[in-house]
Design a protein around this motif. Structure first.
Motif, mmCIF file in Angstrom:
data_model
loop_
_atom_site.group_PDB
_atom_site.id
_atom_site.type_symbol
_atom_site.label_atom_id
_atom_site.label_comp_id
_atom_site.label_asym_id
_atom_site.label_seq_id
_atom_site.Cartn_x
_atom_site.Cartn_y
_atom_site.Cartn_z
ATOM 1 N N PHE A 121 70.717 53.297 43.799
ATOM 2 C CA PHE A 121 69.433 53.770 43.616
ATOM 3 C C PHE A 121 68.770 52.822 42.360
ATOM 4 N N PRO A 122 67.678 52.393 42.601
ATOM 5 C CA PRO A 122 66.659 52.791 43.509
ATOM 6 C C PRO A 122 66.658 51.505 44.592
ATOM 7 N N LEU A 123 67.704 50.740 44.582
ATOM 8 C CA LEU A 123 67.552 49.560 45.756
ATOM 9 C C LEU A 123 67.468 50.020 46.864
ATOM 10 N N ILE A 124 68.557 50.834 47.420
ATOM 11 C CA ILE A 124 68.727 51.340 48.787
ATOM 12 C C ILE A 124 67.898 52.517 49.001
ATOM 13 N N ALA A 125 68.341 53.596 48.367
ATOM 14 C CA ALA A 125 67.707 54.974 48.225
ATOM 15 C C ALA A 125 66.696 55.029 47.260
ATOM 16 N N GLY A 126 65.671 54.194 47.530
ATOM 17 C CA GLY A 126 64.517 54.288 46.411
ATOM 18 C C GLY A 126 63.434 55.525 47.018
ATOM 19 N N PRO A 127 62.465 55.736 46.279
ATOM 20 C CA PRO A 127 61.384 56.523 46.503
ATOM 21 C C PRO A 127 61.108 56.566 47.691
ATOM 22 N N GLY A 128 60.627 55.320 48.456
ATOM 23 C CA GLY A 128 60.203 55.330 49.889
ATOM 24 C C GLY A 128 61.090 55.954 50.779
ATOM 25 N N SER A 129 62.267 55.304 50.808
ATOM 26 C CA SER A 129 63.484 55.694 51.768
ATOM 27 C C SER A 129 63.797 57.336 51.472
ATOM 28 N N LEU A 130 63.694 57.826 50.476
ATOM 29 C CA LEU A 130 64.048 59.254 50.305
ATOM 30 C C LEU A 130 62.766 60.033 50.809
ATOM 31 N N SER A 131 61.686 59.702 50.464
ATOM 32 C CA SER A 131 60.532 60.397 51.191
ATOM 33 C C SER A 131 60.529 60.197 52.563
ATOM 34 N N ALA A 132 60.841 59.235 53.092
ATOM 35 C CA ALA A 132 60.700 58.965 54.554
ATOM 36 C C ALA A 132 61.884 59.710 55.138
ATOM 37 N N MET A 133 63.181 60.056 54.614
ATOM 38 C CA MET A 133 63.982 61.087 55.020
ATOM 39 C C MET A 133 63.472 62.467 55.120
ATOM 40 N N VAL A 134 62.890 62.842 54.185
ATOM 41 C CA VAL A 134 62.111 64.181 54.104
ATOM 42 C C VAL A 134 61.244 64.285 55.215
#
Length: 207
Positions: A121-134
């Motif tokens: 974090f934030p390179l792999i699990a960043g704001p974009g990818s975390l939002s995408a999962m939700v």
């Protein structure tokens, strides 16, 4: 066998927001002075940690939204806007939302273990990818559809790990121009997916 009609968009959304190529490029720069065994360990730990965080977001994101009295429709609009912003940065070859700035890069160089910050974090699990999962798990209405989301996540994490393991040769093969082309194409795809999330949110809110 196609598990769900959304399988391809699940994979593309996660692939673009995680960004295995971008991750490999940053990883190559941060670990240039480390040994091969250390790089392998960093890559493995960062992927495992980020994967665990993203799975938790996928499983508990809906519950957190309900506790905050935020509807899924509202989060779809907000998340779509966030992903569209990341798409713009990718399209115009700028650092994305999941990238790290110069000060974070300098701080990372002084750490004994970069697996958690800034790799996981934030390179792999960043704001974009975390939002995408939700967003993706919230869109999945059946167990098969939810399984497809997590299968897509697993595939993207494996690709990210593979890209990190061959980061040096990969960057030499792609070059700056090749990496920019991949980023721009990814940005266009993500922009379309982001707008669709916004449309879905507005449609759900209007019902």
């Amino acid at each position: 066998m196609v598990l769900t009609p959304n399988l391809s968009s699940d994979f593309v959304t996660l692939f673009v927001t995680i960004g295995p190529i971008d991750t490999a490029a940053v990883f190559a720069g941060l670990t240039a002075a480390t040994s091969g065994r250390e790089r392998q360990g960093l890559a493995r730990r960062s992927v495992l940690i980020s994967g665990a965080v993203m799975i938790l977001f996928g499983l508990l994101g809906g519950l957190v939204l309900s506790l905050l009295h935020v509807t899924l429709a509202a989060f779809r609009v907000a998340g779509g806007a966030l992903l569209f912003l990341q798409a713009l940065t990718l399209t115009f070859a700028s650092p994305g939302l999941s990238s790290i700035n110069d000060s974070e890069r300098r701080e990372a160089q002084g750490l004994d273990d970069m697996a958690v910050f800034p790799l996981a974090f934030p390179l792999i699990a960043g704001p974009g990818s975390l939002s995408a999962m939700v967003l993706l798990v919230g869109r999945a209405t059946t167990l098969a559809a939810q399984a497809a989301v997590f299968a897509s996540l697993l595939a993207c994490l494996l690709l990210t790990y593979g890209a990190m393991r061959i980061a040096g040769p990969l960057m030499r093969w792609l070059g700056k121009t090749g990496a920019d082309v991949v980023g721009r194409i990814s940005g266009v795809l993500l922009a379309a997916l982001a707008v669709q999330f916004v449309f879905d949110g507005l449609r759900q809110a209007a019902l």
